[in-house]
Design a protein around this motif. Structure first.
Motif, short mmCIF file in Angstrom:
data_model
loop_
_atom_site.label_atom_id
_atom_site.label_comp_id
_atom_site.label_asym_id
_atom_site.label_seq_id
_atom_site.Cartn_x
_atom_site.Cartn_y
_atom_site.Cartn_z
N TYR A 401 0.83 -1.20 0.00
CA TYR A 401 0.00 0.00 0.00
C TYR A 401 0.87 1.26 0.00
O TYR A 401 0.67 2.16 -0.81
CB TYR A 401 -0.94 0.01 1.21
CG TYR A 401 -1.69 1.31 1.33
CD1 TYR A 401 -2.82 1.56 0.56
CD2 TYR A 401 -1.22 2.33 2.17
CE1 TYR A 401 -3.49 2.76 0.63
CE2 TYR A 401 -1.88 3.55 2.24
CZ TYR A 401 -3.01 3.76 1.47
OH TYR A 401 -3.65 4.97 1.52
N ASP A 454 -3.09 23.72 5.17
CA ASP A 454 -3.79 22.48 5.51
C ASP A 454 -3.17 21.80 6.71
O ASP A 454 -3.85 21.21 7.54
CB ASP A 454 -3.72 21.52 4.32
CG ASP A 454 -4.36 20.18 4.65
OD1 ASP A 454 -5.57 20.07 4.46
OD2 ASP A 454 -3.65 19.27 5.11
N GLU B 91 -4.80 8.55 -0.07
CA GLU B 91 -5.43 9.08 1.14
C GLU B 91 -5.02 10.53 1.32
O GLU B 91 -4.03 10.98 0.73
CB GLU B 91 -4.98 8.27 2.37
CG GLU B 91 -3.48 8.36 2.62
CD GLU B 91 -3.04 7.55 3.82
OE1 GLU B 91 -3.23 8.03 4.94
OE2 GLU B 91 -2.50 6.45 3.64
N ASN B 92 -5.79 11.25 2.11
CA ASN B 92 -5.41 12.60 2.51
C ASN B 92 -6.00 12.87 3.88
O ASN B 92 -7.18 12.56 4.13
CB ASN B 92 -5.93 13.63 1.49
CG ASN B 92 -5.47 15.04 1.84
OD1 ASN B 92 -4.32 15.24 2.26
ND2 ASN B 92 -6.35 16.01 1.68
N ASN B 93 -5.21 13.43 4.77
CA ASN B 93 -5.68 13.75 6.12
C ASN B 93 -6.43 12.60 6.78
O ASN B 93 -7.52 12.77 7.29
CB ASN B 93 -6.55 15.01 6.11
CG ASN B 93 -5.75 16.24 5.73
OD1 ASN B 93 -4.53 16.18 5.63
ND2 ASN B 93 -6.43 17.34 5.50
N TYR B 96 -9.15 7.63 3.36
CA TYR B 96 -8.82 6.89 2.14
C TYR B 96 -9.73 7.32 1.00
O TYR B 96 -10.92 7.56 1.20
CB TYR B 96 -9.00 5.39 2.36
CG TYR B 96 -7.97 4.76 3.26
CD1 TYR B 96 -6.61 4.88 2.98
CD2 TYR B 96 -8.34 4.03 4.37
CE1 TYR B 96 -5.66 4.30 3.82
CE2 TYR B 96 -7.40 3.44 5.21
CZ TYR B 96 -6.06 3.59 4.92
OH TYR B 96 -5.12 3.02 5.74
#
Lengths: 465, 377
Positions: A401, A454, B91-93, B96
């Motif tokens: 992954y 962010d 994925e982000n923050n 997924y």
């Protein structure tokens, strides 16, 4: 304060630049000094007092050394140098290493207080910069500064205060007294700064998340390929974090009229540990050479003494990187390898093809980073075991992954660690470069801003130094 | 570089940093972020104490303030999400991206390390009460929709939470295995962690089969009430490319017979005469709170036309969209949220003549909620 934050980039830096450039030349150092102290005190205001003490101490030590020398009082000059060195080292020792010493002694059952001190930001960098100043006055390598403000501005100079490069007073004395400002210098600074910002925010922070995953993985679950992927991520994170900071320092220095030396020269191209240290954190290596290795006799001594000299330098280099025993181990690891290379292996390496050297160099450095990055010794042992095939198998689903997710960014980072982009850049026609610069600069700034706004994820690796 | 060109580059850079810096100072500050569904940090003037004492509270607060009030904050967050997506990240923050063109978002799932302790609280409840106690865990979206999760995504529900919980149950509690209860394309919101009205209905049939031996078959179609729902997972991910979710109701506002009434206790005091849905919530970001009006310590639904008796549900927010179905079968459904209600459960069951008790949590909330110990009192 940290460069890679919105408040630094959009409030502090514009304020510095604005007030700096509207001030007459003779007030500019003073303006810088005020902003430097704000920068330094932002995280821990009381340490401004410590900083002022260091500045005053070394400034007057320099004057005393100078006066003694003028009067032919060599003994007095040596005493002044010795006392100021001793005080500087005592400050460094107390604020940086006391917790380690005390907690280690507590481990032996001794009741010593740790004081729970917060490490003053950048103390390893600025004490190294200032404590050699009286030495240079004594050696006749540096002149006295014009006044306390010029000296204080040098010591606290915010672009390189917290993460280097380590600049000696004698290298910057002329620029402190007078320096030129020009749009050409400013614009080149802008470009270097944005490259550094991109290295830190877009590469180091990003790949750092991959390393965090493997650092947090319990040792017993690490697979061999996973452990290597993790250490690869850490190698890239550390390099881009550190060299990104150095680039930002050089860039902002130029915006303010200063010229600093480069601190990195594609370290991962090194074909040996010896060569790596000529390419990595160059200003630290040259500091230790000039003020420790050569005074100990350097390499013009018998073999036994040479080994001793190298031992001292590498133990100190290791501990300089942090108050934790694993950093000492990491320094001694390089001591062993560099002695091995010096007395035997470098002759073998020269006869082998270049790619063997590259693989050897990377292997040595990456195994070294495992000692550097995993502070807990039992976790470090498990990590190394996994790297050398004694982990939980070759690979697992997690590895697949993460490899897939991070492959593009890893490829970009690996290429960026080589001179390839630079070579291609200078092969491009001037016209194309002129069009590309503003486009790339704006894109880099915008993307970096996006990641900074962010991210609560913005670790800074050098607070410990 | 020529002088002219250097001036151009210099001006460009300065416009960027000065421009956003000045905009930050000049533009009015926002109170609340719809996208992130949270209150934003406001500016507080420095005091001697906040600067020199309290570990530099002014400085850390100021850093948060600048981040929160940064001009175009929402757009920057979306730009970052886009950049992560285009650079091949899955994925982000901590969210997924699904393999369906990154349209389904999955909050990452971490298995609990103290599951035995948590299940034990449920066992204690079972031992304390004389009425039948049922316990169900709603499987995580990462388990039900594993087929659209990125390959080998590490932080996903592998079904072990429900399996292990079942193995840890004592004889005082009837465990209802929901791990295979949800099927289909529409059982979860793509942008939120909750199940949809259709998912809740499937959950309802599984629960009722175990608790009642029967359930109410619905012959009507669900009603679309919103096509612009962006859930909490979307907020975390900043995934601007994701299409909004649709929201449905199935049971009418006052039940199929029109006699269902709802009493809410959002602040402790009863608000009578509510219905199953608070449609004003469809106008705000947190549209899921349309179901029963959102978080509250206690909510009682009464349906005099139902056959069953009184059901107490100890629950999280997933039960908000489930409760309309339960009200078809019980005259009274009491929804009890341990996060906002410290009443003794034993006392509550006795005082209200409760016939059955259902402990129903989503796997992820059950794994993280800090109030489960209250089950034992």
């Amino acid at each position: 304060m940290v460069f890679s934050t919105p408040y630094f980039l959009f409030l502090y830096l514009p304020a510095v630049l604005f007030l700096y450039y509207i001030s007459p030349l003779k007030f500019r150092n003073f303006i810088l000094l005020i902003f430097n102290l704000l920068f330094y005190g932002w995280g821990e205001p009381v340490y401004i007092l410590l900083m002022i003490f260091t500045i005053v101490l070394d400034y007057f030590a320099g004057i005393i050394v100078h006066r003694c020398k003028v009067r032919g009082n060599d003994k007095g000059a040596r005493w002044a140098v010795g006392i100021s060195l001793g005080l500087n080292l005592a400050i460094l020792f107390f604020f940086k290493y006391w917790v380690l010493v005390a907690s280690t002694l507590q481990g032996f059952g001794l009741n010593v207080p740790t004081f729970d001190l917060v490490l003053p930001i950048g103390i390893s960098f600025y004490t190294f910069q200032t404590m050699t100043y009286p030495v240079d006055i004594y050696r006749g390598d540096a002149e006295l500064p014009k006044n306390l403000i010029n000296f204080g501005t040098f010591v606290t100079l915010f672009p390189q205060l917290i993460a280097g490069p380590i600049i000696k007073y004698k290298e910057l004395a002329d620029q402190m007294a007078s320096r030129t400002h020009s749009p050409e210098k400013f614009a080149s600074g802008v470009q270097i700064f944005i490259v550094g910002l991109g290295k830190k925010v877009l590469l180091a922070n990003n790949i750092g998340q991959l390393w965090d995953v493997y650092l947090a993985t319990p040792g017993a679950e690490l697979t061999t390929l996973g452990a290597w992927l993790g250490i690869l991520a850490f190698s890239l994170q550390l390099y881009f974090d550190f060299s990104g900071y150095s680039d930002m320092a050089v860039g902002m220095g130029r915006m303010l009229g200063f010229e600093f030396l480069e601190n990195f020269n594609y370290p991962y191209l090194a074909k040996s540990a010896t060569e790596f240290w000529r390419r990595w954190h160059i200003s630290l290596g040259s500091w230790f050479r000039e003020y420790l290795y050569i005074p100990l006799g350097g390499n013009r001594v018998k073999a036994g003494r040479l080994v001793f000299n190298l031992f001292v330098v590498w133990a100190c280099t290791g501990l300089w990187h942090g108050a934790s025993w694993n950093f000492l181990l990491w320094g001694l690891y390089f001591f062993v390898i560099i002695v091995f290379e010096r007395f035997f292996f470098s002759r073998v390496l020269k006869k082998l093809p270049g790619w063997v050297g590259h693989i050897y160099g990377l292997f040595i450095v990456m195994v070294g980073w495992a000692l550097f990055a995993v502070e807990d010794f039992s976790a470090m042992g498990l990590y190394l075991k996994a790297m050398f095939g004694m982990g939980a198998g070759l690979l697992d689903g997690d590895f697949l992954y993460y490899l897939r997710s991070y492959l593009p960014i890893l490829v970009i980072a690996i290429l960026a660690a080589t001179p390839l982009a630079k070579t291609l850049w200078y092969k491009a026609p001037v016209r194309a470069r002129q069009v590309a610069i503003p486009v790339l600069a704006l894109a880099g700034l915008a993307l970096a801003t996006a990641y900074l706004v962010d991210g609560t994820y913005n670790p800074f690796l050098y607070f410990r130094f | 570089m020529s002088k002219k060109y250097s001036i151009f580059i210099t001006v460009l850079f300065c416009l960027f940093i000065f421009g956003f810096g000045i905009a930050l100072l000049v533009l009015p500050d926002r109170e609340f972020s719809e996208q992130e569904n949270r209150y934003l940090t406001q500016f507080e003037a420095p005091t001697l104490d906040s600067v020199f004492g309290e570990e530099g509270k002014f400085m850390t607060d100021f850093e948060k303030y600048v981040n929160d009030q940064f001009p175009l904050r929402d757009q920057w967050i979306q730009l970052k999400a886009w950049s992560e997506r285009l650079s091949g990240k899955q994925e982000n923050n901590k969210v997924y991206f699904g393999t369906d063109g990154q349209q389904t978002l999955f909050a990452q799932y971490t298995k609990p390390t103290d599951l035995a302790q948590r299940v034990n609280y449920v066992n204690q409840l079972g031992a304390n009460l004389d009425v039948p106690v049922y316990f169900g865990l709603i499987p995580d979206k990462t388990w039900v929709w594993a087929d659209r999760l990125p390959d080998h995504a590490p932080l996903a529900d592998d079904g072990s939470t429900i399996r292990d919980a079942q193995a840890l149950m004592s004889g005082d509690v009837n465990f209802i295995d929901l791990s295979d209860a949800l099927h289909g394309e529409d059982v979860f919101y793509r942008t939120d962690h909750h199940w949809t009205t259709m998912g809740a209905y499937q959950g309802y049939t599984a629960l009722m089969s175990a608790m009642n031996g029967s359930f109410t078959l619905l012959d009507s179609e669900p009603t679309l009430v919103s096509d612009s729902f962006y859930g909490t997972t979307w907020s975390s991910a900043g995934a601007g490319w994701v299409k909004p979710d649709e929201m449905y109701t199935w049971v009418p506002d006052n039940g199929f017979t029109g006699n269902t009434t709802v009493t809410r206790y959002p602040e402790g005091l009863p608000i009578e005469g509510c219905t199953l849905y608070d449609r004003s919530k469809l106008e705000v970001k947190d549209k899921y709170s349309m179901f029963l009006g959102g978080n509250q310590g206690l909510c009682v639904i009464q349906n005099p036309d139902a056959q069953g008796g009184k059901l107490l549900v100890i629950r999280d927010s997933y039960a908000d969209s489930l409760a309309p179905f339960l009200s078809l079968d019980y005259q009274e459904v009491h929804l009890f949220d341990l996060r906002y209600n410290r009443t003794s459960l034993k006392q509550y069951v006795a005082d209200n003549g409760i016939d059955q008790v259902l402990v129903l949590y989503s796997s992820s909330n059950f794994s993280t909620d800090a109030n489960l110990f209250l089950l034992g009192f």
